[in-house]
Design a protein around this motif. Structure first.
Motif, PDB file in Angstrom:
ATOM      1  N   LEU A 373      59.392 -15.616  39.282  1.00 36.71           N
ATOM      2  CA  LEU A 373      58.018 -15.622  39.781  1.00 36.71           C
ATOM      3  C   LEU A 373      57.547 -14.225  40.166  1.00 36.71           C
ATOM      4  O   LEU A 373      56.374 -13.877  39.971  1.00 36.71           O
ATOM      5  CB  LEU A 373      57.919 -16.564  40.990  1.00 36.71           C
ATOM      6  N   ILE A 374      58.439 -13.412  40.717  1.00 40.73           N
ATOM      7  CA  ILE A 374      58.008 -12.122  41.284  1.00 40.73           C
ATOM      8  C   ILE A 374      58.380 -10.919  40.418  1.00 40.73           C
ATOM      9  O   ILE A 374      57.926  -9.799  40.693  1.00 40.73           O
ATOM     10  CB  ILE A 374      58.598 -11.927  42.693  1.00 40.73           C
ATOM     11  N   LYS A 375      59.169 -11.100  39.365  1.00 38.53           N
ATOM     12  CA  LYS A 375      59.619  -9.941  38.593  1.00 38.53           C
ATOM     13  C   LYS A 375      58.462  -9.357  37.779  1.00 38.53           C
ATOM     14  O   LYS A 375      57.535 -10.060  37.367  1.00 38.53           O
ATOM     15  CB  LYS A 375      60.759 -10.338  37.657  1.00 38.53           C
ATOM     16  N   SER A 376      58.513  -8.053  37.568  1.00 32.86           N
ATOM     17  CA  SER A 376      57.518  -7.363  36.741  1.00 32.86           C
ATOM     18  C   SER A 376      58.070  -5.987  36.409  1.00 32.86           C
ATOM     19  O   SER A 376      59.081  -5.536  36.961  1.00 32.86           O
ATOM     20  CB  SER A 376      56.185  -7.238  37.486  1.00 32.86           C
ATOM     21  N   VAL A 377      57.378  -5.292  35.508  1.00 33.44           N
ATOM     22  CA  VAL A 377      57.805  -3.947  35.130  1.00 33.44           C
ATOM     23  C   VAL A 377      57.581  -2.955  36.265  1.00 33.44           C
ATOM     24  O   VAL A 377      58.075  -1.821  36.213  1.00 33.44           O
ATOM     25  CB  VAL A 377      57.045  -3.475  33.869  1.00 33.44           C
ATOM     26  N   HIS A 378      56.846  -3.369  37.287  1.00 29.15           N
ATOM     27  CA  HIS A 378      56.560  -2.472  38.409  1.00 29.15           C
ATOM     28  C   HIS A 378      57.554  -2.626  39.550  1.00 29.15           C
ATOM     29  O   HIS A 378      57.419  -1.949  40.566  1.00 29.15           O
ATOM     30  CB  HIS A 378      55.145  -2.744  38.935  1.00 29.15           C
ATOM     31  N   SER A 379      58.535  -3.505  39.396  1.00 28.81           N
ATOM     32  CA  SER A 379      59.508  -3.747  40.461  1.00 28.81           C
ATOM     33  C   SER A 379      60.920  -3.505  39.954  1.00 28.81           C
ATOM     34  O   SER A 379      61.243  -3.825  38.800  1.00 28.81           O
ATOM     35  CB  SER A 379      59.397  -5.184  40.991  1.00 28.81           C
ATOM     36  N   ASN A 380      61.759  -2.961  40.807  1.00 32.86           N
ATOM     37  CA  ASN A 380      63.176  -2.779  40.509  1.00 32.86           C
ATOM     38  C   ASN A 380      63.935  -3.898  41.233  1.00 32.86           C
ATOM     39  O   ASN A 380      64.095  -3.874  42.446  1.00 32.86           O
ATOM     40  CB  ASN A 380      63.651  -1.404  40.986  1.00 32.86           C
TER      41      ASN A 380
END
Length: 597
Positions: A373-380
């Motif tokens: 739900l929360i993963k994205s290319v902007h998060s590590n």
């Protein structure tokens, strides 16, 4: 000679010895009473503790008007289970009793008896070993019928007892043009397989050829294919004195499905060790391995683990079938209110979110769904798991274990130097891991992890008991999700019933006790369990400023639960009862899963 199919029973045996029958003058056994036992069936069931007298009297009254057999009426009215009645009747008759399923019947052999004859006599040809034909019969003591079948088929008939209703139910399917069964174990043509209810016993003749021969390979393939088809999460292969035991865990419950003879248990374990790249010469210490297989076009990962026991090595295979797994929170059965609360926790830039529950309650699946739900290319996003079960895109997954150089604590320290935004810890097992997780949550990271507690309130006191200062817990903790998995009523055999007052009293049920609830009667679709699939129940505790003011070093578990109730929170038991009222599950299942909370 017809090849012995893999699902055969020792009902006929390799020697072809016929099961002795007691002869009656009419060749007919009304109510199965023409046996060595002189006591009527109903009285015998009462004496055996399988039936109450008042239930028998009511059934006899109904039988007088229906002219049906007593045993079938008892099963239809739910007064006795077929698995208990058939062995009892078989013992009285001196015959084997069989509960019919499609997997027990050879599609090539069933047509040896023409359909009109099978329907007239209420019989079903199951399989043939050499020239001995095993036939399920509603009236297996009718020697006239047996003689007629022998003249018709040219085989020696080995009659076994089956309920008339079971034969009538499965017979039309067996004569359909597309009727077929699995040929997974076609290589086991020198074996005799005994089927008793859901248990299969496999006999192989040449133990010296087992390890590399096709029979053992076919048997392993058979186990894997049927485990996948039945949706098993684990396969247990255990040694015994007379036979091994193969059990599948389906919907959280273990069910025995195979009983290979003990003298080739070692070969069965060795075959799986070879597949998993384990040391087949090592028998005295536990081993772990993995194997990737393709079953009916589906890619499956199997995680293998051995454990030495006094009777031989025990093997457990964890089945990791990603095609049957969903990582969408909306598909896990989270109610809308709890979903909204959980999503608000995941939007926080930092803090600790815990998912609690016993082993096998779906905690890891919930965490994976949260990451999706929360993963994205902007998060590590980095995870520390023991072991890594499923691969996730855009997520850096680290394997850690207590016995290796990379432990949870050491991996967490390294991760904190990797500029993470979100950290997922497979499980907080010790005080050191808990301390690092709390510290990470306090220093600007969102930390997700699991903890073994019975409810959401227990997570706070468990962290305190690990030695974490309460002021750190109150500052870092964002919320707790407690969960369980309850089995859903099978839609194929669903029926309505009135649960007993004892069950409702133990559940503390305050609703209308005159209403009906749902349960499953048991059918081939659910393997006679009455349940198919599982649904989650969730208890979501959000840590607010008011709760933080209450969190002192001496706060009790009951104080937290009382506060949670005052805020309108629903406990796991209440969530479960809501599912039971909707007919999704049964009150007995809720009592089993959440009755202690």
């Amino acid at each position: 000679m017809t090849m012995t199919p893999p699902f055969l029973s020792k009902l006929s045996g390799k020697s072809g010895v016929r099961i002795p029958m007691s002869r009656s003058s009419s060749g007919f056994a009304p109510d199965y009473r023409d046996t060595a036992a002189e006591m009527p069936l109903g009285e015998a069931l009462i004496a055996a503790g399988l039936l109450r007298r008042e239930d028998l009297e009511g059934t006899l009254t109904r039988q007088s008007s229906s002219r049906r057999r007593l045993g079938e009426l008892l099963i239809e009215m739910g007064l006795i289970e077929e698995d208990k009645l058939l062995p009892f009747l078989g013992e009285r008759l001196g015959l084997h009793g069989v509960r019919l399923r499609e997997g027990l019947i050879d599609p090539e052999i069933v047509r040896l008896i023409p359909r009109p004859v099978a329907e007239r006599l209420c019989v079903l040809a199951m399989f043939r070993v050499h020239q001995t034909l095993t036939v399920a019969m509603a009236d297996p003591q009718n020697l006239l019928q047996v003689d007629e079948l022998e003249r018709l088929t040219g085989c020696r008939v080995n009659p076994v007892l089956a309920l008339r209703s079971s034969i009538e139910k499965i017979l039309p399917r067996c004569y359909e043009d597309d009727y077929q069964v699995d040929d997974v174990t076609a290589g086991i043509d020198d074996a005799s397989v005994e089927i008793q209810s859901d248990v299969v016993r496999v006999d192989l003749d040449n133990i010296a050829e087992q390890a590399d021969g096709s029979p053992i390979v076919s048997l392993v393939n058979y186990i894997l294919v049927h485990a996948i088809r039945q949706g098993a999460s684990d396969i247990h292969i255990e040694a015994g004195r007379r036979h091994s035991s193969v059990r599948f865990r389906v919907d959280g419950q273990l069910r025995e499905v195979l009983r290979p003879r003990s003298d080739f248990h070692a070969a069965l374990i060795s075959r799986i060790k070879v597949m998993s790249r384990m040391d087949i010469a090592e028998h005295r210490r536990p081993q772990d391995g993995r194997v990737h297989v393709i079953v009916e076009g589906k890619e499956i990962d199997l995680r293998a683990s051995t454990l030495p026991t006094v009777l031989g090595e025990k093997m457990v295979l964890r089945v990791l079938d990603s095609s049957n797994l969903t990582f969408r929170l909306a598909d896990l059965g989270v109610p809308p209110l709890q979903m909204k609360q959980f999503e608000q926790m995941l939007r926080r830039p930092h803090g600790l979110v815990l998912v609690t529950g016993p082993t096998g309650s779906g905690k890891t699946t919930t965490l994976y769904s949260a990451l999706e739900l929360i993963k994205s290319v902007h998060s590590n996003i980095v995870t520390v798991e023991d072991p890594v079960e499923y691969s996730l895109e855009l997520v850096n997954q680290v394997h850690a274990s207590q016995g290796s150089t990379v432990t949870f604590a050491s991996a967490l320290r390294a991760i904190l130097r990797q500029d993470p935004d979100v950290i997922m810890i497979g499980e907080i097992r010790d005080a050191e891991t808990a301390e690092i997780a709390i510290q990470a949550a306090l220093t600007g990271h969102l930390v997700l992890s699991t903890l073994h507690t019975n409810d959401s309130a227990g997570a706070i006191t468990r962290l305190r008991d690990m030695g974490i200062a309460m002021y750190k817990i109150s500052a870092a903790l964002v919320g707790v999700v407690a969960q369980r998995l309850v089995r859903c009523v099978c839609p194929k055999c669903r029926t309505n019933y009135f649960p007993g007052n004892e069950v409702l009293d133990r559940l503390g049920y305050q609703g209308d006790r005159r209403r009906q609830f749902a349960k499953g009667e048991g059918c081939p679709n659910c393997f006679d369990t009455g349940f198919r699939g599982r649904n989650g129940i969730y208890e979501v505790l959000t840590v607010t400023n008011d709760l933080r003011d209450l969190m002192t070093q001496d706060i009790s578990h009951q104080t937290i639960r009382k506060w949670y109730r005052q805020q309108g929170g629903q406990f796991l038991l209440e969530q479960g009862l809501a599912l039971a009222e909707k007919g999704i599950t049964s009150p007995e299942e809720i009592l089993r899963v959440a009755g202690g909370d």
